[in-house]
Motif scaffolding. Sequence first.
Motif, PDB file in Angstrom:
ATOM      1  N   CYS A 182       0.831  -1.212   0.000  1.00  0.00           N
ATOM      2  CA  CYS A 182       0.000   0.000   0.000  1.00  0.00           C
ATOM      3  C   CYS A 182       0.859   1.254   0.000  1.00  0.00           C
ATOM      4  CB  CYS A 182      -0.922  -0.009   1.219  1.00  0.00           C
ATOM      5  SG  CYS A 182      -2.132  -1.336   1.239  1.00  0.00           S
ATOM      6  N   GLU A 183       1.945   1.229   0.778  1.00  0.00           N
ATOM      7  CA  GLU A 183       2.816   2.400   0.828  1.00  0.00           C
ATOM      8  C   GLU A 183       3.481   2.647  -0.525  1.00  0.00           C
ATOM      9  OE1 GLU A 183       5.439   1.543   3.997  1.00  0.00           O
ATOM     10  OE2 GLU A 183       3.883   1.623   5.541  1.00  0.00           O
ATOM     11  N   ARG A 184       3.898   1.579  -1.191  1.00  0.00           N
ATOM     12  CA  ARG A 184       4.499   1.739  -2.521  1.00  0.00           C
ATOM     13  C   ARG A 184       3.458   2.253  -3.522  1.00  0.00           C
ATOM     14  NH1 ARG A 184       7.078  -3.112  -0.729  1.00  0.00           N
ATOM     15  NH2 ARG A 184       9.324  -2.797  -0.505  1.00  0.00           N
ATOM     16  N   LEU A 185       2.210   1.801  -3.363  1.00  0.00           N
ATOM     17  CA  LEU A 185       1.152   2.265  -4.253  1.00  0.00           C
ATOM     18  C   LEU A 185       0.892   3.752  -4.057  1.00  0.00           C
ATOM     19  CD1 LEU A 185      -0.981   1.629  -6.370  1.00  0.00           C
ATOM     20  CD2 LEU A 185      -2.535   0.997  -4.516  1.00  0.00           C
ATOM     21  N   PHE A 186       0.865   4.223  -2.810  1.00  0.00           N
ATOM     22  CA  PHE A 186       0.665   5.647  -2.563  1.00  0.00           C
ATOM     23  C   PHE A 186       1.838   6.468  -3.109  1.00  0.00           C
ATOM     24  CE2 PHE A 186      -2.264   4.293   0.978  1.00  0.00           C
ATOM     25  CZ  PHE A 186      -3.395   4.828   0.404  1.00  0.00           C
ATOM     26  N   SER A 187       3.051   5.926  -3.036  1.00  0.00           N
ATOM     27  CA  SER A 187       4.201   6.620  -3.625  1.00  0.00           C
ATOM     28  C   SER A 187       4.051   6.718  -5.135  1.00  0.00           C
ATOM     29  CB  SER A 187       5.492   5.881  -3.264  1.00  0.00           C
ATOM     30  OG  SER A 187       5.705   5.877  -1.873  1.00  0.00           O
ATOM     31  N   THR A 188       3.553   5.643  -5.754  1.00  0.00           N
ATOM     32  CA  THR A 188       3.314   5.678  -7.197  1.00  0.00           C
ATOM     33  C   THR A 188       2.244   6.708  -7.545  1.00  0.00           C
ATOM     34  OG1 THR A 188       3.907   3.327  -7.359  1.00  0.00           O
ATOM     35  CG2 THR A 188       2.669   4.276  -9.197  1.00  0.00           C
ATOM     36  N   PHE A 189       1.172   6.762  -6.743  1.00  0.00           N
ATOM     37  CA  PHE A 189       0.149   7.793  -6.953  1.00  0.00           C
ATOM     38  C   PHE A 189       0.765   9.190  -6.903  1.00  0.00           C
ATOM     39  CE2 PHE A 189      -3.559   5.044  -5.203  1.00  0.00           C
ATOM     40  CZ  PHE A 189      -3.659   4.426  -6.440  1.00  0.00           C
ATOM     41  N   GLY A 190       1.654   9.419  -5.918  1.00  0.00           N
ATOM     42  CA  GLY A 190       2.269  10.731  -5.774  1.00  0.00           C
ATOM     43  C   GLY A 190       3.165  11.092  -6.932  1.00  0.00           C
ATOM     44  N   ILE A 192       2.660  10.160 -10.020  1.00  0.00           N
ATOM     45  CA  ILE A 192       1.813  10.395 -11.196  1.00  0.00           C
ATOM     46  C   ILE A 192       0.992  11.671 -11.034  1.00  0.00           C
ATOM     47  CG2 ILE A 192      -0.109   9.472 -12.552  1.00  0.00           C
ATOM     48  CD1 ILE A 192       0.924   6.678 -11.926  1.00  0.00           C
ATOM     49  N   LEU A 193       0.373  11.831  -9.872  1.00  0.00           N
ATOM     50  CA  LEU A 193      -0.494  12.990  -9.628  1.00  0.00           C
ATOM     51  C   LEU A 193       0.354  14.130  -9.055  1.00  0.00           C
ATOM     52  CD1 LEU A 193      -3.502  13.803  -9.833  1.00  0.00           C
ATOM     53  CD2 LEU A 193      -3.711  13.216  -7.423  1.00  0.00           C
ATOM     54  N   THR A 194       0.972  14.897  -9.925  1.00  0.00           N
ATOM     55  CA  THR A 194       1.852  15.991  -9.517  1.00  0.00           C
ATOM     56  C   THR A 194       1.126  17.332  -9.679  1.00  0.00           C
ATOM     57  OG1 THR A 194       2.764  16.207 -11.755  1.00  0.00           O
ATOM     58  CG2 THR A 194       3.845  14.648 -10.256  1.00  0.00           C
ATOM     59  N   ASN A 198      -2.491  17.712 -11.978  1.00  0.00           N
ATOM     60  CA  ASN A 198      -3.392  17.625 -10.829  1.00  0.00           C
ATOM     61  C   ASN A 198      -4.848  17.422 -11.219  1.00  0.00           C
ATOM     62  OD1 ASN A 198      -3.918  20.102 -11.890  1.00  0.00           O
ATOM     63  ND2 ASN A 198      -3.250  21.279 -10.102  1.00  0.00           N
ATOM     64  N   ARG A 199      -5.151  17.297 -12.522  1.00  0.00           N
ATOM     65  CA  ARG A 199      -6.523  17.087 -12.953  1.00  0.00           C
ATOM     66  C   ARG A 199      -6.754  15.655 -13.432  1.00  0.00           C
ATOM     67  NH1 ARG A 199      -8.610  21.912 -16.693  1.00  0.00           N
ATOM     68  NH2 ARG A 199     -10.569  20.809 -16.205  1.00  0.00           N
ATOM     69  N   THR A 200      -5.787  14.787 -13.163  1.00  0.00           N
ATOM     70  CA  THR A 200      -5.941  13.380 -13.540  1.00  0.00           C
ATOM     71  C   THR A 200      -7.069  12.746 -12.732  1.00  0.00           C
ATOM     72  OG1 THR A 200      -3.570  13.241 -14.012  1.00  0.00           O
ATOM     73  CG2 THR A 200      -4.754  11.161 -13.724  1.00  0.00           C
ATOM     74  N   GLY A 201      -8.005  12.099 -13.431  1.00  0.00           N
ATOM     75  CA  GLY A 201      -9.131  11.472 -12.760  1.00  0.00           C
ATOM     76  C   GLY A 201      -8.745  10.194 -12.030  1.00  0.00           C
ATOM     77  N   ASN A 202      -9.642   9.739 -11.185  1.00  0.00           N
ATOM     78  CA  ASN A 202      -9.360   8.537 -10.392  1.00  0.00           C
ATOM     79  C   ASN A 202      -9.140   7.310 -11.258  1.00  0.00           C
ATOM     80  OD1 ASN A 202      -9.606  10.021  -8.047  1.00  0.00           O
ATOM     81  ND2 ASN A 202     -11.760   9.471  -7.715  1.00  0.00           N
ATOM     82  N   THR A 203      -9.930   7.177 -12.323  1.00  0.00           N
ATOM     83  CA  THR A 203      -9.801   5.995 -13.182  1.00  0.00           C
ATOM     84  C   THR A 203      -8.466   5.978 -13.899  1.00  0.00           C
ATOM     85  OG1 THR A 203     -12.206   5.963 -13.524  1.00  0.00           O
ATOM     86  CG2 THR A 203     -10.851   4.722 -15.084  1.00  0.00           C
TER      87      THR A 203
END
Length: 265
Positions: A182-190, A192-194, A198-203
């Motif tokens: 989960c921690e690695r996944l949140f790092s990956t989210f961070g 990508i979503l810079t 910042n307008r990247t949708g959830n999907t």
Amino acid sequence: RYLEPLAIAANVTQQSFCRLDEVLITFGFLVHKYTGMADDVIAQAAILKSVEARWAKADQEVFVAAVLINPLYRTTPFLPLESLNFANINGLLSRLWIRFFFEAPPSLFLEHAGQFLDGTGFFARLEAEAARELDRALGLGQRPDPLKILNQFRHPGRPNYVSPFIRFAQHLFSVSANSASCERLFSTFGNILTKLRNRTGNTVLHNLSLLKMQIRDEHLAQGTKTRLKRRFQAPGRFTTDAASSSRATVDKTISGTQRSLFMSV
């Protein structure tokens, strides 16, 4: 000498997927290591007290059951415990079955559990299958997979049927003992979503992260990822051959560490 066992334990328990049985075996590994270190009594007592405190807070029955149903261990780590007999093991597994599935365990479950622990009846070839999986995993520098051993006892003509004992094992071995993934996944989210995206949708965010982690896992499995991080040094000082040599050294070290953990019992 005192920090190396803790570093090994941290690497084992913080890997991408750490099973419950690996945690308990690692605890045993630490206790075994530090019990023999009597040159610094204060440090020894502090570390053992810390391990005992964490074990006291754990859901102990789940961890003990995970080791018991691992074909590579079964009752071997618990031989000094006279209280862990067939009757108490059946009671332990029955309580966990009720916790997992909210129903009384079927009679076939306990019957197969007894045959599994003895290596008889339905699990008569358990020793041979466990030895084959251990040789395969150590030869590839991987962790032995207990589910691969147990799946050898499924009937090829009945792919949709799973015996109660194997179903119980699948449920228990699917539990991850840490939140590293989960921690690695949140790092990956961070990553990508810079601020610029910042307008990247959830999907889209979910799909990009899933794709990135899938590609990463494939590279790790195949050993094809050779790109290195930036290094502030003169060009040519760190070549691709050197990188491959370093990777081989790390792989060999990890394999040796895993082997020592599996053989420590």
